[in-house]
Design a protein around this motif. Sequence first.
Motif, mmCIF file in Angstrom:
data_model
loop_
_atom_site.group_PDB
_atom_site.id
_atom_site.type_symbol
_atom_site.label_atom_id
_atom_site.label_comp_id
_atom_site.label_asym_id
_atom_site.label_seq_id
_atom_site.Cartn_x
_atom_site.Cartn_y
_atom_site.Cartn_z
ATOM 1 N N GLY A 66 0.958 -1.246 0.056
ATOM 2 C CA GLY A 66 0.044 -0.035 -0.023
ATOM 3 C C GLY A 66 0.802 1.369 0.018
ATOM 4 N N GLU A 67 0.220 2.422 -0.011
ATOM 5 C CA GLU A 67 1.050 3.882 -0.027
ATOM 6 C C GLU A 67 1.957 3.714 1.097
ATOM 7 N N ARG A 68 1.473 3.439 2.285
ATOM 8 C CA ARG A 68 2.402 3.307 3.808
ATOM 9 C C ARG A 68 2.681 1.952 4.057
ATOM 10 N N GLN A 69 3.777 1.769 4.925
ATOM 11 C CA GLN A 69 4.075 0.680 5.463
ATOM 12 C C GLN A 69 2.920 0.113 6.597
ATOM 13 N N ALA A 70 2.333 -0.897 6.748
ATOM 14 C CA ALA A 70 1.718 -1.278 8.011
ATOM 15 C C ALA A 70 2.588 -1.164 9.205
ATOM 16 N N GLN A 265 3.383 16.122 10.635
ATOM 17 C CA GLN A 265 4.430 15.844 11.678
ATOM 18 C C GLN A 265 4.850 14.209 11.386
ATOM 19 N N VAL A 266 4.374 13.431 10.488
ATOM 20 C CA VAL A 266 4.904 12.075 10.536
ATOM 21 C C VAL A 266 5.479 11.786 9.273
ATOM 22 N N TRP A 267 4.699 11.982 8.263
ATOM 23 C CA TRP A 267 5.312 11.445 6.619
ATOM 24 C C TRP A 267 6.219 12.618 6.083
ATOM 25 N N VAL A 268 7.300 11.956 5.751
ATOM 26 C CA VAL A 268 8.434 12.631 4.966
ATOM 27 C C VAL A 268 7.810 13.154 3.770
ATOM 28 N N ALA A 269 8.104 14.373 3.419
ATOM 29 C CA ALA A 269 7.292 15.061 2.233
ATOM 30 C C ALA A 269 8.453 15.169 1.240
ATOM 31 N N LYS A 270 8.109 15.233 -0.118
ATOM 32 C CA LYS A 270 8.823 15.474 -1.434
ATOM 33 C C LYS A 270 9.711 16.660 -1.008
ATOM 34 N N CYS A 400 12.393 4.709 7.650
ATOM 35 C CA CYS A 400 11.294 3.777 7.253
ATOM 36 C C CYS A 400 10.825 4.248 5.948
ATOM 37 N N PRO A 401 11.147 3.512 4.789
ATOM 38 C CA PRO A 401 10.517 4.053 3.558
ATOM 39 C C PRO A 401 9.119 3.891 3.547
ATOM 40 N N PRO A 402 8.458 4.601 2.515
ATOM 41 C CA PRO A 402 7.022 4.296 2.257
ATOM 42 C C PRO A 402 6.661 2.695 1.844
#
Length: 416
Positions: A66-70, A265-270, A400-402
């Motif tokens: 999926g888009e994010r790691q579970a 706050q959590v996901w790394v943006a481009k 942690c990668p996507p």
Amino acid sequence: MSPLPSDPDTVPVEAQRHCLSRRELFGVAGVTAAVVGAASAGALAGRASAAATATGGLDEPVPFRGERQAGIITPAQDRVHFCAFDMTTDSRADVVAMLKEWTGMAERMTAGHEAVHDGAVGLNPYAPPSDTGEALGLAAAQLTLTIGFGPGFFVKDGKDRFGIARQKPMLLTDLPKFPNETLDPARCGGDIVVQACANDPQVAVHAIRNLARVGFGTVAVRYSQLGFGRTSSTTREQTTPRNLFGFEDGTNNIKAEDTGTLDDQVWVAKGDGPDWMTGGTYLVSRRIRMRIEAWDRTTLLEQERVIGRQKGSGAPNGLIDANAHVRLASHQHQNGIRILRRGYNFTDGSDGFGHLDAGLFFIAFMRNPRTQFIPMQSELARHDALNEYITHTSSGIFACPPGLRDGEFWGSTLFG
């Protein structure tokens, strides 16, 4: 990507005979089933497992791709087996081969299948079993497997072992030393981390055990930590849990439904770092030992002053002490800083002096550890009234990668 062998819509009929879930395998594996069945009358029957009740979907699979790691914003499961590995090879080819094999195993195990599918369910008496067997007959238990890469995976002792040093995020550096630490070097760091969360502890242990088994010669376990009783909620439907001090923990945690806050706050943006991290996050782990005996001899009034909440109701105190834990950790005090907490309680026996070796295994995900965790922990380490009753004994940071798309494997965007 070829489909999973467990997908009946895409696997030939003759091959489907060998594509068994753990429950199906439990019923047809002959001698192995008899052995496991005997065990279930004892150890397995005595294990308090949320998955065993098969209620509320707690035994169901969680999608692996999926888009994010579970295992990040997934509803926090009841158990964790957290394991950090060190690389034992300088061979790029061996690392890529292992990560590909791990990905296939992880996808199978999270779906509730045996770790390896070899067409004969791994029961050749003249070879080691392809699956260690302790999860045969058990449900998926919402198992999630989340991978992260430590600083040493990219550069170790100044050496670019796998030709990926240029891919190392600038933010991926060892955490600084904080006051109130008694870190055990053997429990810190790691080149790769795998976080296995499940509602059945045996399912989580089985997953890490099998990854470590097939990784032999490429990785070695540096340290691992078992945890029970989640200490935070990651969705609004989950109730607020309690830590081993008896107080509600993670009351104001970021929730999966807070998509705007997660993006901030959590996901790394481009543009935050290398492209392979876009949509990923950073994981910080801290093993926090609680001085249980000292705490248990402390008055209720003092306990509530230190935490800043009522022990029974969880409501904030009418007048919160300036150095109370909840005040110092709040995003209002931290200039808007928030992190996604996903920790667990632990109890690792006694320290040999009649004291429990117990506490909180802190796990948190964030977009920028340099501007989020480090200033937050620096403030807590200097002023938190709770420091009298805790000490940090382990520390780690991982990128942690996507999530994975079809055809991708763990680390594929790193290695091309």
